[in-house]
Design an enzyme around this catalytic site. Structure first.
Site, short mmCIF file in Angstrom:
data_model
loop_
_atom_site.label_atom_id
_atom_site.label_comp_id
_atom_site.label_asym_id
_atom_site.label_seq_id
_atom_site.Cartn_x
_atom_site.Cartn_y
_atom_site.Cartn_z
N ASP A 42 6.12 0.68 -2.80
CA ASP A 42 7.56 0.44 -2.67
C ASP A 42 8.19 0.29 -4.06
O ASP A 42 9.39 0.07 -4.19
CB ASP A 42 7.89 -0.73 -1.73
CG ASP A 42 7.26 -2.03 -2.17
OD1 ASP A 42 6.56 -2.06 -3.20
OD2 ASP A 42 7.49 -3.05 -1.46
N SER A 43 7.36 0.46 -5.12
CA SER A 43 7.91 0.62 -6.47
C SER A 43 8.84 1.82 -6.51
O SER A 43 9.60 1.99 -7.46
CB SER A 43 6.79 0.80 -7.49
OG SER A 43 5.86 1.77 -7.07
N ASP A 81 2.74 1.28 1.34
CA ASP A 81 3.28 -0.09 1.32
C ASP A 81 4.14 -0.35 2.55
O ASP A 81 4.94 0.50 2.95
CB ASP A 81 4.19 -0.26 0.09
CG ASP A 81 3.53 -1.05 -1.01
OD1 ASP A 81 2.64 -1.88 -0.71
OD2 ASP A 81 3.90 -0.85 -2.18
N LYS A 109 -0.39 -1.53 3.04
CA LYS A 109 -0.52 -2.68 2.13
C LYS A 109 0.59 -3.68 2.42
O LYS A 109 1.75 -3.29 2.58
CB LYS A 109 -0.45 -2.22 0.67
CG LYS A 109 -0.45 -3.39 -0.34
CD LYS A 109 -0.83 -2.95 -1.75
CE LYS A 109 0.28 -2.33 -2.54
NZ LYS A 109 1.43 -3.21 -2.79
N GLU A 111 2.06 -7.67 1.11
CA GLU A 111 1.99 -8.70 0.06
C GLU A 111 1.87 -10.08 0.69
O GLU A 111 2.54 -10.38 1.67
CB GLU A 111 3.26 -8.66 -0.80
CG GLU A 111 3.40 -7.37 -1.58
CD GLU A 111 4.67 -7.33 -2.43
OE1 GLU A 111 5.33 -8.39 -2.62
OE2 GLU A 111 5.00 -6.24 -2.90
N GLU A 178 -2.25 -8.47 -8.87
CA GLU A 178 -1.25 -8.04 -9.86
C GLU A 178 -0.90 -9.19 -10.80
O GLU A 178 -0.57 -10.30 -10.36
CB GLU A 178 0.02 -7.54 -9.14
CG GLU A 178 1.10 -7.09 -10.13
CD GLU A 178 2.19 -6.22 -9.53
OE1 GLU A 178 2.13 -5.90 -8.33
OE2 GLU A 178 3.11 -5.85 -10.29
#
Ligand code: KIV
Length: 260
Positions: A42-43, A81, A109, A111, A178
């Protein structure tokens, strides 16, 4: 790479390579160069859409990019993501993850740790492969002042270790770490059996990931210390990606000065 190869790589001590991709041309190039896993991160909120953080990325955006990237990949394991606000409860997490899988992702993925226990249990019991993401969680970043190394003190380091162990016990397949000190990433990588993939987490992780636009020098502005421009020393994007693969596999990326 297949999903089942992840733990095999860790057992035999082979580093796992990962790069982000958002479009078919870049995905095909990265896949042909031999990167093990491709992340539709999602960057893309920042590098494709020009936003300040990842929080405006929608499920529609992720489905679109997942579908075009996965269509272009022949050998890399495709991870997508789950965007901000797409896994707040079990039902929405399940239907959103299924949508990404239906559009070609082999793993999703998310978070965070303990706060998502029920969601992760539901995903895994529905045969959805999950990648965790601890340390700096970009979906909690509002502006650039929130980009900080995580787990520097004892209690925050313990929280990350506890969450890593929890994610492993829940059946998560692989864990992104990260922006954490190398020492902490080393302890976690030794303590859990699932592979860790570091970004700003030092060379002792079981693999590395970078945002492709960063490692090709496309991203403007000051870069974090863990970003190396692999195109600087190569004459094509494909050669830069192959150089990244070689340096990760041989353990020469990241160096100490590219770690915390
Ligand atoms: O969105 C992304 O690109 C990521 C990587 C930085 C791991 O989550």
């Amino acid at each position: 790479m297949k999903h089942s190869d992840l733990s095999r790589y860790k057992q035999k001590g082979e580093k796992i390579t990962c790069l982000t991709a958002y479009d078919a041309s870049m995905a095909s190039l990265i896949d042909s160069a031999g990167v093990d896993t491709i992340l539709i991160g999602d960057s893309l909120g920042m590098v494709i859409q020009g936003a300040e953080n990842t929080r405006s990325v929608s499920m529609e955006d992720m489905i679109y990019h997942t579908s075009i990237v996965s269509g272009a990949c022949k050998q890399s394991l495709v991870i997508a993501d789950m965007p901000f606000n797409s896994y707040e409860d079990t039902q929405s997490a399940l239907s959103n993850a299924k949508a990404l899988i239906d559009h070609g992702a082999e793993m999703i993925k998310i978070e965070g740790g303990i706060e998502h226990t029920e969601v992760i249990k539901a995903l895994i019991s529905n045969n959805i492969n999950v990648c965790g993401h601890l340390g700096l969680q970009p979906q909690l970043v509002i502006d650039s002042s929130d980009y900080k190394v995580q787990g520097r003190d004892k209690s925050s380091a313990k929280l990350i270790i506890d969450n890593a162990m929890l994610l492993e016990s829940l059946g998560v397949s692989v864990l992104v770490l990260e922006c954490v000190p190398s020492d902490l990433a080393k302890v976690i990588s030794e303590q859990i059996k699932i592979p860790t993939i570091g970004i700003g987490a030092g060379r002792d992780c079981d693999g590395q990931v970078l945002v492709s636009y960063d490692m090709l020098g496309i991203t403007s502005g000051r870069q974090p210390r863990f970003v190396r421009n692999f195109l600087n020393s190569q004459d094509s994007i494909s050669a830069a990606v192959k150089s990244y693969i070689k340096e990760v596999k041989t353990g020469t990326f990241p160096s100490d000065s590219e770690s915390y």
